[in-house]
Structure formats: C-alpha cells, structure tokens
Enzyme design. Structure first.
Site, mmCIF file in Angstrom:
data_model
loop_
_atom_site.group_PDB
_atom_site.id
_atom_site.type_symbol
_atom_site.label_atom_id
_atom_site.label_comp_id
_atom_site.label_asym_id
_atom_site.label_seq_id
_atom_site.Cartn_x
_atom_site.Cartn_y
_atom_site.Cartn_z
ATOM 1 N N CYS A 35 -4.817 6.356 7.894
ATOM 2 C CA CYS A 35 -4.597 5.258 6.916
ATOM 3 C C CYS A 35 -3.666 4.652 8.075
ATOM 4 O O CYS A 35 -2.710 4.796 8.407
ATOM 5 C CB CYS A 35 -3.745 5.650 5.883
ATOM 6 S SG CYS A 35 -3.079 4.093 4.902
ATOM 7 N N ASN A 90 0.868 -1.100 0.202
ATOM 8 C CA ASN A 90 0.103 0.055 0.105
ATOM 9 C C ASN A 90 0.783 1.300 0.010
ATOM 10 O O ASN A 90 1.373 1.506 1.022
ATOM 11 C CB ASN A 90 -0.855 0.053 1.247
ATOM 12 C CG ASN A 90 -1.949 0.931 1.227
ATOM 13 O OD1 ASN A 90 -2.741 1.082 2.475
ATOM 14 N ND2 ASN A 90 -2.442 1.541 0.280
ATOM 15 N N GLU A 97 -10.655 0.807 -2.037
ATOM 16 C CA GLU A 97 -10.746 1.988 -0.897
ATOM 17 C C GLU A 97 -11.299 3.002 -1.765
ATOM 18 O O GLU A 97 -11.028 3.517 -2.909
ATOM 19 C CB GLU A 97 -9.316 2.405 -0.680
ATOM 20 C CG GLU A 97 -8.527 1.122 0.280
ATOM 21 C CD GLU A 97 -7.369 1.916 0.724
ATOM 22 O OE1 GLU A 97 -7.275 2.909 1.420
ATOM 23 O OE2 GLU A 97 -6.146 1.281 0.302
ATOM 24 N N ARG A 98 -12.110 3.892 -0.938
ATOM 25 C CA ARG A 98 -12.774 4.957 -1.356
ATOM 26 C C ARG A 98 -11.756 6.136 -1.780
ATOM 27 O O ARG A 98 -10.688 6.671 -1.272
ATOM 28 C CB ARG A 98 -13.778 5.726 -0.406
ATOM 29 C CG ARG A 98 -12.994 6.165 0.743
ATOM 30 C CD ARG A 98 -13.916 6.832 1.793
ATOM 31 N NE ARG A 98 -13.136 7.353 3.094
ATOM 32 C CZ ARG A 98 -13.333 8.245 3.930
ATOM 33 N NH1 ARG A 98 -14.482 8.718 3.844
ATOM 34 N NH2 ARG A 98 -12.563 8.508 4.831
ATOM 35 N N CYS A 158 -4.820 -2.470 2.928
ATOM 36 C CA CYS A 158 -5.325 -1.580 3.696
ATOM 37 C C CYS A 158 -5.507 -1.888 5.078
ATOM 38 O O CYS A 158 -6.161 -3.005 5.455
ATOM 39 C CB CYS A 158 -6.729 -1.342 3.418
ATOM 40 S SG CYS A 158 -7.594 -0.264 4.140
ATOM 41 N N GLY A 159 -4.786 -1.068 6.102
ATOM 42 C CA GLY A 159 -4.419 -1.554 7.332
ATOM 43 C C GLY A 159 -5.724 -1.443 8.277
ATOM 44 O O GLY A 159 -6.098 -2.370 8.979
ATOM 45 N N THR A 160 -6.297 -0.202 8.165
ATOM 46 C CA THR A 160 -7.530 -0.237 8.972
ATOM 47 C C THR A 160 -8.542 -1.253 8.247
ATOM 48 O O THR A 160 -9.517 -1.877 9.015
ATOM 49 C CB THR A 160 -8.168 1.150 8.818
ATOM 50 O OG1 THR A 160 -8.369 1.561 7.433
ATOM 51 C CG2 THR A 160 -7.437 2.181 9.590
ATOM 52 N N ASN A 192 -14.788 2.446 2.533
ATOM 53 C CA ASN A 192 -13.911 1.347 1.860
ATOM 54 C C ASN A 192 -14.570 0.000 2.009
ATOM 55 O O ASN A 192 -15.603 -0.147 3.079
ATOM 56 C CB ASN A 192 -12.590 1.225 2.866
ATOM 57 C CG ASN A 192 -11.839 2.567 2.789
ATOM 58 O OD1 ASN A 192 -11.253 3.115 1.827
ATOM 59 N ND2 ASN A 192 -11.827 2.993 4.162
#
Length: 292
Positions: free
Chosen positions: A87, A15, A219-220, A228-230, A201
């Site tokens: 992020c 990412n 992801e938006r 994507c971590g979150t 997302n």
C-alpha cells in the site's frame, strides 16, 4: 499488558490504518482479527491494518528473503482482512511509525512488503517511497501492453480503461468530457471486464492541467477510500501513456479527497510517491474482544 493489544491509528492523505506492533513475531494476525480491527462500528476503523513485524519472522518465505536488506515487514491487510501486496500510503505511515518508535533511526531505509523491498526516505517533513517498476498489463492476455478493459459504474455505458501493475493491480479510467467525477456512485464496486483474477483497484481520473489530475478510487476489499498511493501512481502512468508521453523525470500532482500526492516518473519504468504521514492516536484493545 499481556491481555491487551497495542494499536496506533495513522493516515496518509486520510487513507487510514490501524498499526499493530508484533515485534517478536509471536502475535500473527488472522483475517478475522484484521477485519474486526478495521471495522468502523464494531472495531477501531480503518481502510486497512498494518502489522509491524521483523522481516525474518514473516510467514511467507518470499518476504523472509528480504531480511538482508529490510529489517521490518509491512504486513498489510485490506479492510476485509485479506492480505494485500502493499500500500503506497501505508508505506509512508509505516515508515513514520518505525521512526517514531526508534525501530529505524535513519532518514532513508528499506522496508519489506509482499511486492518486494521498498526504499523510503524522509525529506521536507514528508516521506517518499520508491515503488519500483510499473508495467502496463493487457487484462486479456496479460503478456503484452494494451488497453482492453471495460469498467461499468452503475447502469451507464462502460468506460474504457488501462490496467497498470504496481506490485498490486489497478484499472485506470480517464473520464470522458461531460462525466462528473464527483457525481459518480462508488457505493458499490465498479464492474471490471474482463474480471482480473485477483481483483483490482479502480481509479477514476479527471485531468485538471499539465501534470495535474484529480482522482477517486475504489479499492478492492475495502470500497471507496479518501486516497490510494499506488492508485495515484497508476493514474499518473496511465495519463502519461494516453498523452503519448511517458517522459522520464515527469512530476504529477494527484488530488484526492484526502489531500494531494506527488508522483515522480523515473527511468526504467520506476515511480516514486511522496506525501504526508500522520500518527493520530495510540491505545490498546482487550484481546478478549478479538475474534479467533
């Protein structure tokens, strides 16, 4: 050099981000400039852009309020130039940059984000970030736990989903048996109904074994990304919820296209994200190339 903009390229499980130091807070970063830097053809290329700026020099008052605990603000922008709350992978890359540049010297410190102050620590060659509390969100009423979202991918039947807030919005789909995770077309954004006001997302999750899932993410403001971590944290929370067990202390392995992330569920709906952070290259861009 006054006529050039210093930049660093980094990634966390692929990412990738363009980091821009703005150590006196004089530069600013317009949406058009952020989008140009993130453009993979006309600019440098990245899933997002991170401006490194003193917290006390942030434009938003809610961020400046964090200056007492966090010296540096991670001003995160999506690839389309829009500002985002934070992020998960970006926080680790941001922390690695601060350490390398001598802006932070400790193995543990706090950074400011639009989603609040986040504590990061370095251990075992990786960074772990405490992302704070998560919550389940009913996308219809937004005031109670629930699962009423539907996600349309292409022209097929919609999937049911769970909305999870981690300071930024996520919609998690547990794929039914017989649906191939790798075969889904994420070339266009999944359609989420009801449509979240600020966008979302979307994570598509396939259980592999106990405490282990595979995930793809759209992801938006960006499109499909390698990680994507979150989103990995949202996937772990949602899968635990569906299994009927949000056990404190549970650890999840989340496989993404760019590698593997580790998620720890903590007391009080807390969550920690651990994974690599790599600084790939340093350079500069002529300011004359940047849009106004």
């Amino acid at each position: 050099m006054a006529d050039r903009l210093a930049v660093t390229k980094g990634h966390g499980t692929e990412n990738d981000f363009v980091l821009v130091p703005d150590l006196d807070g004089a530069l600013g970063l317009s949406p058009a400039r952020a989008a140009w830097l993130a453009d993979r053809r006309a600019g440098l290329g990245g899933d997002g852009v991170i401006r490194v700026v003193p917290t006390e020099r942030a434009e938003e008052s809610a961020v400046r309020d964090q200056a007492g605990v966090a010296r540096w603000f991670m001003d995160y922008r999506n690839a389309d130039g829009s500002a985002a709350e934070m992020c998960g992978n970006g926080t680790r890359v941001f922390a690695e940059y601060l350490r390398r540049e001598g802006l932070e010297s400790a193995d543990e410190f706090v950074i400011a984000t639009r989603a609040g102050a986040k504590q990061v620590r370095r251990e075992g060659g990786q960074w772990t970030v405490a992302l704070g509390p998560w919550r389940l969100v009913d996308p219809v009423t937004a005031d109670r736990d629930g699962s009423d979202a539907r996600v349309h991918i292409g022209d097929g039947e919609p999937f049911s989903a769970l909305s999870v807030d981690l300071g930024n919005p996520h919609t998690v789909v547990a794929l039914p048996e017989g649906v191939d995770l790798a075969g889904l077309d994420l070339g266009r954004a999944p359609l989420v109904r009801p449509a979240p006001a600020e966008g979302t997302n979307v994570e598509l999750v396939r259980p592999i074994g106990p405490g282990h899932v595979a995930m793809r993410v759209h992801e938006r403001g960006v499109g499909e990304t390698r990680s994507c971590g979150t989103g990995a944290c949202a996937a772990a929370v949602a899968t635990s919820f569906w299994a009927g067990s949000l056990d404190t202390g549970a650890t999840w392995r989340v496989d993404v296209a760019g590698g593997r992330l580790t998620v720890h569920l903590l007391p009080g709906h807390g969550v920690e994200l651990a994974g690599p952070a790599v600084l790939v290259a340093d350079g500069s861009v002529p300011l004359a190339l940047l849009p106004d």
